[in-house]
Design a protein around this motif. Structure first.
Motif, short mmCIF file in Angstrom:
data_model
loop_
_atom_site.label_atom_id
_atom_site.label_comp_id
_atom_site.label_asym_id
_atom_site.label_seq_id
_atom_site.Cartn_x
_atom_site.Cartn_y
_atom_site.Cartn_z
N GLU A 204 -31.64 24.50 32.01
CA GLU A 204 -31.60 25.47 30.90
C GLU A 204 -30.41 25.22 29.99
O GLU A 204 -30.53 25.31 28.75
N TYR A 207 -31.21 22.28 27.95
CA TYR A 207 -32.23 22.61 26.95
C TYR A 207 -31.61 23.32 25.75
O TYR A 207 -31.96 23.03 24.59
N ALA A 214 -38.61 21.08 26.67
CA ALA A 214 -39.16 22.35 27.14
C ALA A 214 -40.04 22.13 28.37
O ALA A 214 -40.09 22.98 29.26
N LEU A 215 -40.74 20.99 28.44
CA LEU A 215 -41.59 20.71 29.59
C LEU A 215 -40.79 20.68 30.88
O LEU A 215 -41.22 21.20 31.90
N LEU A 217 -38.09 22.28 31.46
CA LEU A 217 -37.69 23.65 31.77
C LEU A 217 -38.83 24.41 32.46
O LEU A 217 -38.61 25.10 33.47
N TYR A 218 -40.04 24.25 31.90
CA TYR A 218 -41.18 24.94 32.53
C TYR A 218 -41.45 24.43 33.95
O TYR A 218 -41.76 25.21 34.86
N ARG A 221 -38.84 25.88 36.31
CA ARG A 221 -39.12 27.28 36.61
C ARG A 221 -40.30 27.41 37.58
O ARG A 221 -40.27 28.22 38.52
N ASN A 222 -41.35 26.62 37.34
CA ASN A 222 -42.50 26.65 38.24
C ASN A 222 -42.11 26.26 39.66
O ASN A 222 -42.55 26.88 40.63
#
Length: 478
Positions: A204, A207, A214-215, A217-218, A221-222
């Motif tokens: 983060e 980012y 952003a990918l 980051l996602y 998080r997943n």
């Protein structure tokens, strides 16, 4: 039409000479003289040693001592004392003990006292008093055969109780290992969740600085959310294991049992002995053999039931229209009697009973042999599984270290822009799989140790004191 017999009763009377008459029965024994077939060869051919290669076996005192786990031993002792199913088995054993007493009582004379009163139409009341002694001599050995059947059944029940004790103790131990494994996995998943949280914060931050996409980051998080869900699932698994253990210990399932998050690694060898040794060490095999002996005794009793039945009886008493006169002894007299009876026609009932007992004995012969080969298979499988587990554990230790190094290196290279985040995710997955496998294999090694001891018949002092007699006694077919 069913019985042919001769009954003689001698009743002394006042004013007559006492004469003794001998009973002279003239009976044909018919088909009762047939002899049922003897037991077939129930001793399977066994090799001198196990076929699965194994280490040189050293002396060992049992899997409970090998574990050296005070908490686990405490749980096992509590289960042996409080488990309701085991308590029910103790009552079954107590009932079998009483069946032995009942069968033995049939061989002794029976003494009874009867005081009665009756009134018929247009007659006065008549009171009666009679003391009766009856005895059925065990001429053909039928009653002794039934007593042996009860004794073998009691010994089989004792062996079944031993087997249930060992099964319960092993189940408690293996559930204890599973609880330790669950705690280690929970600690592993929790640590990985915390590490993924730190990784997410780093991503983060990159980012926000425009260094990461952003990918990434996602995906981070997943990964964190999935690991957090795994932690929650493992908590539920831990609670279920605690409740199962508490049920086995006879406690309320409150999910409050605690144990250290560790799995012992034991390298000492297990004394496997020879294949023939398990015939005397395993209580389940003892139970099957004793049940076979009981079935043989049942067949002997069914065969001897076809012979003539001899009964002896003696009575002292009388009847009077006045109870006071009866008790004064003036109307009391004694009598002696004997009877011998033989069945002439019963529509094949006794013959069918004997054939039924013969079929049941033959069935038990095959069950005994099947139990022996099942036990041998369990030992061979446990021996081969032990070698496989040891080899896999050594390999996964190396795999775990390589996977952890790869995970660390992948994230460092990702931060330096040399690798994509998908490479980091793959390295994390491999590291988690390797760590999970190492924990799981440690638990399987302990399970295998208990299973091998159980298959070999080790772990407890059996309550069946007649083991040596069982092995040396031959079935007594008529």
């Amino acid at each position: 039409m069913g019985l042919l017999g001769l009954t003689y009763t001698y009743v002394p009377r006042q004013g007559t000479d006492v004469r003794v008459y001998l009973l002279l029965p003239l009976l044909v024994l018919l088909s009762a003289c047939s002899t049922p077939p003897e037991l077939q060869n129930t001793s399977p051919e066994l090799p001198l040693d196990w076929q699965t290669p194994r280490d040189e076996m050293a002396g060992a005192s049992g899997w409970r001592q090998d574990l050296n786990d005070p908490v686990l031993n405490l749980w096992i002792n509590q289960a042996l004392q409080r488990n309701p199913a085991l308590a029910a088995a103790r009552q079954q054993l107590a009932a079998a003990e009483q069946r032995v007493r009942i069968s033995g009582a049939d061989r002794y004379p029976q003494l009874s006292l009867e005081l009665g009163s009756r009134r018929q139409e247009d007659s006065e009341r008549v009171d009666s008093l009679e003391l009766t002694l009856g005895w059925t001599p065990d001429v053909w050995g039928e009653l002794s055969a039934r007593q042996r059947e009860a004794e073998f059944s009691r010994a089989a029940a004792a062996a079944a109780y031993d087997e249930q004790r060992e099964t319960l103790a092993a189940a408690v131990a293996q559930n204890g290992f599973a609880l330790q494994e669950a705690r280690l996995l929970l600690a592993l998943y929790t640590q990985r969740r915390d590490n993924l949280q730190q990784n997410l914060e780093i991503i983060e931050s990159g980012y926000r600085q425009g260094l990461n996409e952003a990918l990434d980051l996602y995906l981070a998080r997943n990964n964190l959310h999935a690991e957090a869900a795994r932690v929650e699932q493992q908590q539920q698994t831990l609670s279920e294991l605690q409740r199962e253990l508490e049920r086995q210990l006879g406690r309320y399932p409150a999910a409050q049992l605690t144990t250290e998050a560790t799995l012992a690694l034991i390298d000492t060898a297990i004394p496997a002995g020879q294949p023939a040794d398990i015939l005397t060490r395993r209580p389940d095999l003892q139970q099957q053999w004793l049940t076979l002996l009981a079935a043989d005794a049942t067949l002997a009793a069914a065969h001897r039931d076809r012979f003539p039945a001899l009964s002896l009886n003696a009575a002292y008493g009388g009847s009077s229209d006045a109870l006071g006169t009866l008790l004064s002894g003036g109307n009391l007299a004694w009598s002696l009697g004997a009877s011998l009876a033989q069945s002439l026609f019963d529509a094949g009932r006794k013959s069918a009973t004997q054939e039924q007992a013969l079929a049941q004995r033959r069935e038990q012969e095959q069950r005994w042999l099947d139990a022996v080969f099942t036990a041998l298979t369990e030992v061979e499988n446990a021996l081969s599984a032990r070698q496989s587990l040891q080899a896999r554990y050594a390999l996964y230790l190396k795999a775990e270290q390589n996977a952890l190094n790869a995970e660390t290196l992948a994230f460092e290279q990702y931060q330096n822009g040399l690798e994509s985040y998908t490479t980091v995710l793959e390295a994390q997955r491999r590291a988690l799989d390797a760590q999970t496998s190492v924990i799981n294999l440690r638990r399987q090694l302990l399970d295998n140790r208990v299973a091998l001891y159980r298959a070999l018949g080790g772990g407890f002092q059996h309550s069946t004191s007649s083991l040596q007699t069982v092995q040396t006694s031959a079935p007594e077919t008529p």
